[in-house]
Design a protein around this motif. Structure first.
Motif, PDB file in Angstrom:
ATOM      1  N   MET A   1      31.673  21.627 -18.384  1.00  0.00           N
ATOM      2  CA  MET A   1      30.403  21.517 -17.686  1.00  0.00           C
ATOM      3  C   MET A   1      29.259  21.664 -18.682  1.00  0.00           C
ATOM      4  SD  MET A   1      30.943  23.956 -14.423  1.00  0.00           S
ATOM      5  CE  MET A   1      31.671  23.367 -12.943  1.00  0.00           C
ATOM      6  N   ASP A   2      28.317  20.764 -18.610  1.00  0.00           N
ATOM      7  CA  ASP A   2      27.173  20.825 -19.505  1.00  0.00           C
ATOM      8  C   ASP A   2      25.942  21.431 -18.852  1.00  0.00           C
ATOM      9  OD1 ASP A   2      28.609  19.761 -21.569  1.00  0.00           O
ATOM     10  OD2 ASP A   2      27.977  17.701 -21.182  1.00  0.00           O
ATOM     11  N   THR A   3      26.021  21.771 -17.573  1.00  0.00           N
ATOM     12  CA  THR A   3      24.857  22.354 -16.914  1.00  0.00           C
ATOM     13  C   THR A   3      24.608  23.743 -17.473  1.00  0.00           C
ATOM     14  OG1 THR A   3      26.231  23.216 -15.134  1.00  0.00           O
ATOM     15  CG2 THR A   3      25.225  21.059 -14.770  1.00  0.00           C
ATOM     16  N   PRO A   4      23.330  24.122 -17.571  1.00  0.00           N
ATOM     17  CA  PRO A   4      23.031  25.457 -18.110  1.00  0.00           C
ATOM     18  C   PRO A   4      23.684  26.561 -17.280  1.00  0.00           C
ATOM     19  CG  PRO A   4      21.047  24.129 -17.943  1.00  0.00           C
ATOM     20  CD  PRO A   4      22.137  23.375 -17.240  1.00  0.00           C
ATOM     21  N   LEU A   5      23.978  27.631 -17.942  1.00  0.00           N
ATOM     22  CA  LEU A   5      24.521  28.807 -17.286  1.00  0.00           C
ATOM     23  C   LEU A   5      23.379  29.586 -16.646  1.00  0.00           C
ATOM     24  CD1 LEU A   5      26.740  29.928 -20.250  1.00  0.00           C
ATOM     25  CD2 LEU A   5      27.607  29.117 -18.052  1.00  0.00           C
ATOM     26  N   PRO A  35      18.835  27.072 -25.032  1.00  0.00           N
ATOM     27  CA  PRO A  35      18.952  26.002 -24.039  1.00  0.00           C
ATOM     28  C   PRO A  35      20.168  26.114 -23.126  1.00  0.00           C
ATOM     29  CG  PRO A  35      19.548  25.188 -26.203  1.00  0.00           C
ATOM     30  CD  PRO A  35      19.023  26.590 -26.404  1.00  0.00           C
ATOM     31  N   GLU A  36      21.153  26.925 -23.497  1.00  0.00           N
ATOM     32  CA  GLU A  36      22.364  27.019 -22.675  1.00  0.00           C
ATOM     33  C   GLU A  36      22.167  27.852 -21.409  1.00  0.00           C
ATOM     34  OE1 GLU A  36      21.955  28.311 -25.792  1.00  0.00           O
ATOM     35  OE2 GLU A  36      23.479  29.807 -26.208  1.00  0.00           O
ATOM     36  N   PHE A  37      20.976  28.476 -21.274  1.00  0.00           N
ATOM     37  CA  PHE A  37      20.736  29.351 -20.131  1.00  0.00           C
ATOM     38  C   PHE A  37      19.597  28.874 -19.245  1.00  0.00           C
ATOM     39  CE2 PHE A  37      22.448  32.440 -23.290  1.00  0.00           C
ATOM     40  CZ  PHE A  37      23.593  32.795 -22.595  1.00  0.00           C
ATOM     41  N   ASP A  38      19.778  29.067 -17.963  1.00  0.00           N
ATOM     42  CA  ASP A  38      18.729  29.000 -16.947  1.00  0.00           C
ATOM     43  C   ASP A  38      18.546  30.459 -16.530  1.00  0.00           C
ATOM     44  OD1 ASP A  38      17.029  28.328 -14.788  1.00  0.00           O
ATOM     45  OD2 ASP A  38      18.759  28.163 -13.448  1.00  0.00           O
ATOM     46  N   ILE A  39      17.354  31.009 -16.744  1.00  0.00           N
ATOM     47  CA  ILE A  39      17.145  32.450 -16.617  1.00  0.00           C
ATOM     48  C   ILE A  39      16.494  32.823 -15.290  1.00  0.00           C
ATOM     49  CG2 ILE A  39      16.082  34.483 -17.692  1.00  0.00           C
ATOM     50  CD1 ILE A  39      17.933  33.136 -19.654  1.00  0.00           C
ATOM     51  N   GLY A  40      17.032  33.867 -14.676  1.00  0.00           N
ATOM     52  CA  GLY A  40      16.417  34.502 -13.516  1.00  0.00           C
ATOM     53  C   GLY A  40      16.202  35.968 -13.822  1.00  0.00           C
ATOM     54  N   VAL A  41      15.300  36.595 -13.086  1.00  0.00           N
ATOM     55  CA  VAL A  41      15.008  38.016 -13.287  1.00  0.00           C
ATOM     56  C   VAL A  41      15.160  38.736 -11.955  1.00  0.00           C
ATOM     57  CG1 VAL A  41      13.317  39.734 -14.024  1.00  0.00           C
ATOM     58  CG2 VAL A  41      13.386  37.494 -15.141  1.00  0.00           C
ATOM     59  N   ALA A  67      25.877  35.751  -6.580  1.00  0.00           N
ATOM     60  CA  ALA A  67      26.938  34.755  -6.409  1.00  0.00           C
ATOM     61  C   ALA A  67      26.629  33.485  -7.182  1.00  0.00           C
ATOM     62  CB  ALA A  67      27.132  34.449  -4.922  1.00  0.00           C
ATOM     63  N   ALA A  68      25.363  33.117  -7.279  1.00  0.00           N
ATOM     64  CA  ALA A  68      24.969  31.892  -7.968  1.00  0.00           C
ATOM     65  C   ALA A  68      24.922  32.055  -9.486  1.00  0.00           C
ATOM     66  CB  ALA A  68      23.603  31.420  -7.462  1.00  0.00           C
ATOM     67  N   ALA A  69      25.010  33.278  -9.970  1.00  0.00           N
ATOM     68  CA  ALA A  69      24.902  33.545 -11.404  1.00  0.00           C
ATOM     69  C   ALA A  69      26.223  33.304 -12.116  1.00  0.00           C
ATOM     70  CB  ALA A  69      24.450  34.979 -11.643  1.00  0.00           C
ATOM     71  N   ASP A  70      26.111  32.928 -13.392  1.00  0.00           N
ATOM     72  CA  ASP A  70      27.277  32.775 -14.261  1.00  0.00           C
ATOM     73  C   ASP A  70      27.431  33.951 -15.217  1.00  0.00           C
ATOM     74  OD1 ASP A  70      28.132  30.035 -13.511  1.00  0.00           O
ATOM     75  OD2 ASP A  70      26.151  29.498 -14.303  1.00  0.00           O
ATOM     76  N   ALA A 169      27.182  33.360 -23.468  1.00  0.00           N
ATOM     77  CA  ALA A 169      27.340  31.925 -23.229  1.00  0.00           C
ATOM     78  C   ALA A 169      28.814  31.532 -23.286  1.00  0.00           C
ATOM     79  CB  ALA A 169      26.530  31.115 -24.243  1.00  0.00           C
ATOM     80  N   TRP A 170      29.545  32.040 -24.278  1.00  0.00           N
ATOM     81  CA  TRP A 170      30.971  31.702 -24.398  1.00  0.00           C
ATOM     82  C   TRP A 170      31.742  32.190 -23.178  1.00  0.00           C
ATOM     83  CZ3 TRP A 170      35.796  33.793 -24.388  1.00  0.00           C
ATOM     84  CH2 TRP A 170      36.816  32.999 -24.896  1.00  0.00           C
ATOM     85  N   TRP A 171      31.578  33.464 -22.839  1.00  0.00           N
ATOM     86  CA  TRP A 171      32.269  34.018 -21.676  1.00  0.00           C
ATOM     87  C   TRP A 171      31.782  33.368 -20.383  1.00  0.00           C
ATOM     88  CZ3 TRP A 171      36.641  36.495 -21.358  1.00  0.00           C
ATOM     89  CH2 TRP A 171      37.097  37.243 -22.443  1.00  0.00           C
ATOM     90  N   GLY A 172      30.498  33.109 -20.288  1.00  0.00           N
ATOM     91  CA  GLY A 172      29.959  32.479 -19.083  1.00  0.00           C
ATOM     92  C   GLY A 172      30.578  31.110 -18.831  1.00  0.00           C
ATOM     93  N   ARG A 173      30.643  30.271 -19.886  1.00  0.00           N
ATOM     94  CA  ARG A 173      31.269  28.947 -19.750  1.00  0.00           C
ATOM     95  C   ARG A 173      32.753  29.080 -19.433  1.00  0.00           C
ATOM     96  NH1 ARG A 173      28.012  27.923 -24.101  1.00  0.00           N
ATOM     97  NH2 ARG A 173      29.720  28.312 -25.557  1.00  0.00           N
TER      98      ARG A 173
END
Length: 186
Positions: A1-5, A35-41, A67-70, A169-173
């Motif tokens: 998957m290439d979508t951001p985490l 760039p590999e992340f889409d960030i929320g707070v 639930a939506a988080a990686d 990022a590695w673990w998230g993917r």
């Protein structure tokens, strides 16, 4: 998957006159440059989770975000050699939403830099089936580590943040792909 985490950054301290925003804002600038992340707070000061862990509309919204988080990063202080009660309430307010997802820690405090809080939190996140990444960021005597603009010259922290984000990022993917291929058995 290439979508951001989706990386949710949890700001743990809820005390008046807290130093958390300075540390969190620095970390957010660092993470947003990746760039590999889409960030929320998720600032726990703004997320009123009930201490008795009852189900509320806010708890349901909080769990939807989880639930939506990686992946997660927790920005935490250390209070009396431990972590803030607010972050324990946050972890206890959900169950399955945390599972098979990585977490990293950014801590701050006095001489210990919040490391005692982080080591205790590693035990908590293991119990809820999270993967705690090895690298963490720690600011000893935190108020002296940041300038008026909220920047730091602490090379060890800057380097640790880069390594921690790479591990997240590695673990998230890897874990997102694994959860997609087969539901987590926990």
């Amino acid at each position: 998957m290439d979508t951001p985490l989706r990386l949710e950054v949890i700001v743990a301290s809820v005390r008046p006159e807290r130093f958390a925003p300075v540390v969190a804002d620095w970390f957010l600038r660092t993470a947003r440059a990746r760039p590999e992340f889409d960030i929320g707070v998720l600032d726990l000061l703004d997320v009123p989770l009930p201490l008795d862990l009852t189900e509320t509309p806010e708890t349901a919204r909080f769990r939807e975000r989880l639930a939506a988080a990686d992946a997660f990063a927790v920005v935490t202080s250390e209070y009396n050699h431990g972590y803030p009660a607010s972050v324990k309430t946050a972890f206890d307010s959900a169950k399955h939403e945390w599972r098979a997802k990585p977490v990293g820690f950014v801590s701050y405090g006095g001489l210990s830099g919040g490391l005692r809080a982080v080591e205790q939190l590693r035990q908590v996140v293991a119990e809820i089936h999270m993967v705690s990444v090895r690298e963490s960021v720690s600011f000893h005597r935190a108020r002296k580590q940041f300038d008026a603009a909220g920047d730091t010259g602490d090379g060890a922290a800057i380097d640790a943040a880069d390594r921690m984000l790479t591990q997240l990022a590695w673990w998230g993917r890897s874990l997102r792909n694994a959860r997609t291929a087969e539901p987590y058995p926990g």
